[in-house]
Write a protein that holds these residues in place. Structure first.
Motif, PDB file in Angstrom:
ATOM      1  N   MET A 130      13.891  45.111  55.671  1.00  0.00           N
ATOM      2  CA  MET A 130      12.805  45.412  54.886  1.00  0.00           C
ATOM      3  C   MET A 130      12.168  44.103  54.304  1.00  0.00           C
ATOM      4  N   SER A 131      12.706  42.857  54.653  1.00  0.00           N
ATOM      5  CA  SER A 131      12.437  41.711  54.372  1.00  0.00           C
ATOM      6  C   SER A 131      12.393  41.538  52.880  1.00  0.00           C
ATOM      7  N   CYS A 132      13.429  42.005  52.115  1.00  0.00           N
ATOM      8  CA  CYS A 132      13.584  41.794  50.830  1.00  0.00           C
ATOM      9  C   CYS A 132      14.133  40.634  50.180  1.00  0.00           C
ATOM     10  N   GLY A 133      14.926  39.783  51.175  1.00  0.00           N
ATOM     11  CA  GLY A 133      15.331  38.567  50.757  1.00  0.00           C
ATOM     12  C   GLY A 133      16.472  38.384  49.928  1.00  0.00           C
ATOM     13  N   GLY A 134      17.142  39.415  49.641  1.00  0.00           N
ATOM     14  CA  GLY A 134      18.366  39.460  48.724  1.00  0.00           C
ATOM     15  C   GLY A 134      19.489  38.851  49.583  1.00  0.00           C
ATOM     16  N   CYS A 135      19.737  39.085  51.005  1.00  0.00           N
ATOM     17  CA  CYS A 135      20.677  38.492  51.651  1.00  0.00           C
ATOM     18  C   CYS A 135      20.463  36.949  51.480  1.00  0.00           C
ATOM     19  N   VAL A 136      19.341  36.413  51.696  1.00  0.00           N
ATOM     20  CA  VAL A 136      19.106  34.675  51.627  1.00  0.00           C
ATOM     21  C   VAL A 136      19.920  34.371  50.420  1.00  0.00           C
ATOM     22  N   GLY A 137      19.718  34.982  49.342  1.00  0.00           N
ATOM     23  CA  GLY A 137      20.574  34.491  48.042  1.00  0.00           C
ATOM     24  C   GLY A 137      21.828  34.787  48.134  1.00  0.00           C
ATOM     25  N   VAL A 138      22.207  35.587  48.582  1.00  0.00           N
ATOM     26  CA  VAL A 138      23.827  35.684  49.054  1.00  0.00           C
ATOM     27  C   VAL A 138      24.678  34.942  49.978  1.00  0.00           C
ATOM     28  N   CYS A 139      23.848  34.517  50.900  1.00  0.00           N
ATOM     29  CA  CYS A 139      24.696  33.608  52.092  1.00  0.00           C
ATOM     30  C   CYS A 139      24.881  32.523  51.316  1.00  0.00           C
TER      31      CYS A 139
END
Lengths: 394, 58
Positions: free
Chosen positions: B11-20
């Motif tokens: 969904m291109s929400c970007g939450g994973c980017v902050g989690v990585c």
């Protein structure tokens, strides 16, 4: 656009736009960058916003975003018991974030800030331990922009602070995984928020129904990032399948996102750097709302940036004024709310059902604002296995 | 092996980017999620977080 500014703000959400507006109003030369092509979209939000919050921020309600009045809430326990509160006055709205965010950016522009959408910050310029600017990619072009201060308002997916050496990684225990449908559906009480709790429904979170009108609602879920092998989408789909009339809802939008529900960052500044909003984990850890917190922090950050630049000192020590002012106003209360979250997530469904018998709707709303926690602790103390959770509240 | 993105689901929400924890993910232009194969340690944080199950083991 120029190649140097007083302040470059990365991210045009409520935190970034409020920072840019405040900085521009205080006479600074400001550039506000948004990587997405459209400010405010796609939304990653249930869109609740309180009347008190708007007053505190000095944001004038605008009919373009105050699309539905909210007068209270129904909180539903795992066994179906409803705890309701309807106030004598309107307490909030469900807003249209696409308009809200866009109008904030427009206000920043009118205050004198340069605003540029579809412009992505891909790196920082660092020199002698100071952030000195940003590397930008725009329409296939790459260029540098110098800044006395860079503001990391780059949201849950923040990297700017981490590039500068501040560990703002969202830990799985402190982020919620969220999913939402905006749907057309007949609603019984379009002026009330509905919140559904239960470890089978939404572990470490809740399902929400936030009405955007008589027959439109955001129906969403947040679950703990580390608590399940099922996805937020699976949990929400299961809940919707079992609940009329939502199983007949017509889906007009699908949203997903991460909600930082940990404690705020221990340090909100570095040399030439300020961190605002989701990037700084400035979120209410109980209800997950961040629009007010980010806006409030941004207004302080923009003003302090102007003071620091006027004095010619953008060191971490000088920018700490933002950290201190923000912490005095919001830090302690957000920490209290974070502790409440850690206590509540230990409760079983039986415990939640017990609380629903003991509490009023006013109590639950007060808890979400970090108030009346002594009352909650007292009720938890009556059950021996909850004494530990109760003590964590005190 | 680095993680793989299922673009049919993302969904291109970007939450994973902050989690990585390793800054291995980038949401390019706010749209396309990219895994930096050099940085990804296959820790699985992004997969656990993802609201829609879009990040998978290779």
């Amino acid at each position: 656009m120029k190649d140097a500014y007083d302040v470059v703000v990365v991210g045009a959400g409520p935190g970034g736009s409020n920072t840019a507006k405040a900085a521009a109003e205080n006479g600074l030369d400001v550039l506000l960058l948004e990587k997405r092509p459209e400010i405010g979209a796609p939304k990653r939000c249930g869109e609740g916003f309180s009347v008190n919050g708007a007053k505190t921020l000095g944001i004038k309600p605008d009919p373009r975003w105050t699309i539905n009045e909210i007068w209270g809430a129904n909180i539903v326990a795992p066994n179906g018991k409803r705890v309701s509160v309807r106030y004598d006055n309107q307490v909030g709205w469900v807003i249209e974030r696409k308009m809200f965010d866009k109008l904030l950016a427009i206000e920043a522009a009118r205050a004198g800030a340069e605003v540029l959408a579809k412009s992505e910050v891909v790196g920082l310029i660092m020199q002698d331990g100071f952030v000195k600017g940003v590397e930008v990619e725009r329409h296939g072009e790459r260029f540098s922009v110098e800044a006395k201060i860079v503001v990391a308002a780059d949201g849950v997916e923040s990297k700017v602070a981490r590039w500068a050496g501040i560990n703002s990684t969202q830990k799985l225990v402190d982020i919620d995984s969220a999913y939402q449908y905006e749907m057309v559906v007949d609603l019984e009480e379009p002026d009330m928020l509905d919140l559904y709790f239960g470890n089978d429904i939404a572990p470490r979170g809740y399902v929400w129904v936030f009405p955007k009108g008589k027959d439109i609602a955001n129906v969403g879920i947040g679950i703990g990032g580390n608590v399940s092998t099922k996805t937020a989408k699976q949990y929400l789909d299961e809940w919707i399948a079992k609940h009329e009339p939502f199983n007949e809802g017509r889906i007009i939008e699908v949203n997903a996102g991460g909600v930082p529900v940990g404690a705020p960052l221990e340090k909100l500044v570095g040399n030439g750097l300020m961190i605002v909003g989701d990037a700084a984990h400035q979120v209410n850890a109980i209800h997950g709302g961040g629009v007010f917190e980010a806006s409030f922090a941004g207004q302080i950050a923009g003003r302090v940036a102007a003071e620091a630049i006027e004095k010619g000192d953008v060191s971490e020590a000088a920018l700490m004024k933002y950290d201190k002012e923000w912490r005095a106003a919001r830090g302690e209360i957000l920490h209290r709310i974070y502790k409440l979250r850690r206590a509540i997530e230990q409760l079983s469904d039986a415990d939640l059902n017990y609380l629903a018998e003991e509490l009023t709707g006013e109590d639950v709303v007060a808890f979400a604002n970090g108030e009346r926690l002594a009352k909650l602790a007292k009720i938890l103390m009556k059950r021996p296995h909850l004494i530990k959770a109760a003590k964590e509240l005190m | 092996m680095p993680r793989k993105v299922d673009y049919d689901l993302c969904m291109s929400c970007g939450g994973c980017v902050g989690v990585c924890p390793f800054l291995a993910l980038t949401l390019e232009h706010g749209i396309k999620l990219i895994v930096d194969e050099e940085k990804c340690t296959d820790c699985g944080s992004c997969t656990k977080f993802c609201p829609v199950g879009a990040i998978k083991e290779a």
